[in-house]
Design an enzyme around this catalytic site. Structure first.
Site, PDB file in Angstrom:
ATOM      1  N   ARG A   1       0.844  -1.206   0.000  1.00 38.55           N
ATOM      2  CA  ARG A   1       0.000   0.000   0.000  1.00 38.55           C
ATOM      3  C   ARG A   1       0.880   1.258   0.000  1.00 38.55           C
ATOM      4  NH1 ARG A   1      -3.240  -3.660  -0.661  1.00 38.55           N
ATOM      5  NH2 ARG A   1      -4.765  -4.436   0.839  1.00 38.55           N
TER       6      ARG A   1
ATOM      7  N   GLU B   1     -13.864 -14.966   9.036  1.00 38.20           N
ATOM      8  CA  GLU B   1     -13.807 -14.364   7.697  1.00 38.20           C
ATOM      9  C   GLU B   1     -13.481 -15.417   6.640  1.00 38.20           C
ATOM     10  OE1 GLU B   1     -10.860 -11.276   7.110  1.00 38.20           O
ATOM     11  OE2 GLU B   1     -11.552 -10.861   5.087  1.00 38.20           O
TER      12      GLU B   1
ATOM     13  N   LYS C   1     -17.627 -12.171   8.788  1.00 41.53           N
ATOM     14  CA  LYS C   1     -17.098 -11.195   7.823  1.00 41.53           C
ATOM     15  C   LYS C   1     -16.994 -11.863   6.458  1.00 41.53           C
ATOM     16  CE  LYS C   1     -13.063  -8.267   6.918  1.00 41.53           C
ATOM     17  NZ  LYS C   1     -12.184  -7.256   7.499  1.00 41.53           N
TER      18      LYS C   1
ATOM     19  N   SER D   1     -14.340  -5.539   1.851  1.00 43.38           N
ATOM     20  CA  SER D   1     -14.545  -4.847   0.564  1.00 43.38           C
ATOM     21  C   SER D   1     -13.867  -5.594  -0.578  1.00 43.38           C
ATOM     22  CB  SER D   1     -14.109  -3.383   0.628  1.00 43.38           C
ATOM     23  OG  SER D   1     -12.758  -3.233   0.964  1.00 43.38           O
ATOM     24  N   GLY D   2     -12.777  -6.265  -0.327  1.00 41.01           N
ATOM     25  CA  GLY D   2     -12.223  -7.243  -1.263  1.00 41.01           C
ATOM     26  C   GLY D   2     -11.720  -6.730  -2.601  1.00 41.01           C
ATOM     27  N   GLY D   3     -11.557  -5.423  -2.748  1.00 36.10           N
ATOM     28  CA  GLY D   3     -11.112  -4.885  -4.032  1.00 36.10           C
ATOM     29  C   GLY D   3     -12.210  -4.134  -4.784  1.00 36.10           C
TER      30      GLY D   3
ATOM     31  N   ARG E   1      -9.498  -1.645   2.434  1.00 34.70           N
ATOM     32  CA  ARG E   1      -9.242  -0.722   1.320  1.00 34.70           C
ATOM     33  C   ARG E   1     -10.355   0.297   1.113  1.00 34.70           C
ATOM     34  NH1 ARG E   1      -7.704  -5.649  -2.462  1.00 34.70           N
ATOM     35  NH2 ARG E   1      -8.844  -6.668  -0.767  1.00 34.70           N
TER      36      ARG E   1
HETATM   37  P1  13P Z   1     -10.577  -5.288   2.400  1.00 40.83           P
HETATM   38  O1  13P Z   1     -11.830  -4.555   2.815  1.00 40.83           O
HETATM   39  O2  13P Z   1      -9.534  -4.406   1.798  1.00 40.83           O
HETATM   40  O3  13P Z   1     -10.877  -6.527   1.613  1.00 40.83           O
HETATM   41  O4  13P Z   1      -9.889  -5.777   3.747  1.00 40.83           O
HETATM   42  C1  13P Z   1     -10.643  -6.363   4.710  1.00 40.83           C
HETATM   43  C2  13P Z   1      -9.869  -7.395   5.398  1.00 40.83           C
HETATM   44  O5  13P Z   1      -9.696  -7.351   6.593  1.00 40.83           O
HETATM   45  C3  13P Z   1      -9.340  -8.513   4.623  1.00 40.83           C
HETATM   46  O6  13P Z   1      -8.889  -9.506   5.490  1.00 40.83           O
END
Ligand code: 13P
Length: 337
Positions: A33, A177, A219, A261-263, A292
């Protein structure tokens, strides 16, 4: 804040539209990042950046929990107080990522399992003493030719359940998650099917091990088109298919579902969450645990420079408020201005 049970902790984190700031990037990920803004990833810069987020005005009322990395939960702010105390002062609870990353399954499929169970109990005791109220473990599921395999799903969900059990014994709320990645050219229905298999397996394992569902947060990914799928599903389709998948597979007594959010773009992540909350028809709180999608704008504004801290904090505060509105189902595009 006196929160006496796991259920009270979980409910607090997602109360009144609040969500989670995922700031638990591992040392490798935060370097990636920082590379995008030409900033060196050293301990001091990582502290400055994360303290900047935690001190933002938008933390108050919008963020109920912050997921930290091992380095950060032990770090102090510039004034010598702990970052944990900075987070608490903002009305949010500190949490900690406890998984130790991925390793390949030895069958050449390219699938992975998540590690970190061996010394988990001992690490939980240490983090609890530092003040962690919740934890996170991420399993990664890929969609591709013949995958995800049943074996990969079963092994990852079994480990997630074992993790959750150990964490609850140590009086913290586990965030489970299971991330079905959006990488690939698959369509939204393939994502639906993989996500559904994953959630079925996860809750079967959780129930099997006697994990307290009322003291757990899920999550998940949203059900969306693969990032290189030529036909991208629109906001309403994503919202409806994600909700259908969750309603079919997630018990009603789970207090909160906080999406990754995953991208997704910042606006997509907000719009999808808002659309689901506008549709309604479920008992859990449906909120966010974005990395992100909460940080991107702030990172690009900061650029590693002290003189940009105030505007970067404003950028973060804006996204935090927009996502709170989405968690309440009262966001619209005009709120962005
Ligand atoms: P993102 O929202 O960027 O996907 O990150 C969340 C997260 O904690 C991934 O493990």
């Amino acid at each position: 804040m006196s929160l006496n049970s796991l259920n009270e902790i979980a409910e607090y984190i997602v109360s009144d539209g609040k969500g989670i700031l995922a700031a638990d990037e591992s040392t490798g990920t935060i370097k990636k990042r920082f590379d995008t803004i030409d900033t060196e990833s050293n301990e001091n810069n990582r502290r400055t950046y994360r303290e900047m987020l935690f001190q933002s005005e938008g933390m108050k009322d919008n963020i109920g929990g912050v997921i930290l990395f091992d380095e950060t939960i032990k770090q102090n702010a510039a004034d010598g107080s702990s970052l944990v105390s900075v987070i608490l002062k903002q009305g949010a609870l500190p949490g900690i990522k406890v998984d130790k990353g991925l390793s390949p399954i030895e069958d050449g499929s390219g699938e992975t399992v998540t590690n970190g169970l061996d010394d988990l109990d001992q690490r939980c005791k240490e983090y609890y003493k530092i003040g962690a109220k919740f934890t996170k473990w991420r399993a990664v599921i890929n969609i591709g030719d013949g995958i995800p395999s049943d074996n990969c799903i079963d092994e990852n969900m079994s480990r997630l359940a074992q993790y959750a059990k150990i964490v609850q014994v140590n009086k913290m709320v586990p965030i489970v998650e299971p991330e079905v990645l959006m990488d690939g050219s698959h369509d939204i229905d393939q994502c639906y099917s993989a996500t559904s298999r994953v959630l079925k397996s996860l809750f079967a394992h959780l129930v099997d091990l006697g994990v307290d569902i009322e003291g757990t947060i899920l999550k998940p990914n949203m059900v969306i088109s693969g990032s290189t799928c030529p036909e991208q599903a629109g906001v309403q389709e994503v919202a409806k298919k994600t909700l259908k998948c969750l309603i079919e597979n997630v018990p009603e007594d789970l207090p909160g579902i906080t999406f990754l959010s995953g991208g997704q773009s910042d606006i997509d992540a907000t719009a999808h969450l808002d659309a689901m909350n506008k549709i309604g028809g479920f008992k859990w709180k449906l909120s966010f645990s974005y990395g992100r999608a909460l940080q991107q704008a702030a990172l690009k504004t900061w650029m590693g420079k002290d003189e940009n801290i105030h505007s970067a904090q404003a950028a973060f505060s804006h996204r935090a408020l927009m996502n709170k509105e989405a968690a309440l189902g009262i966001w619209n595009k005009d709120s962005e201005n």
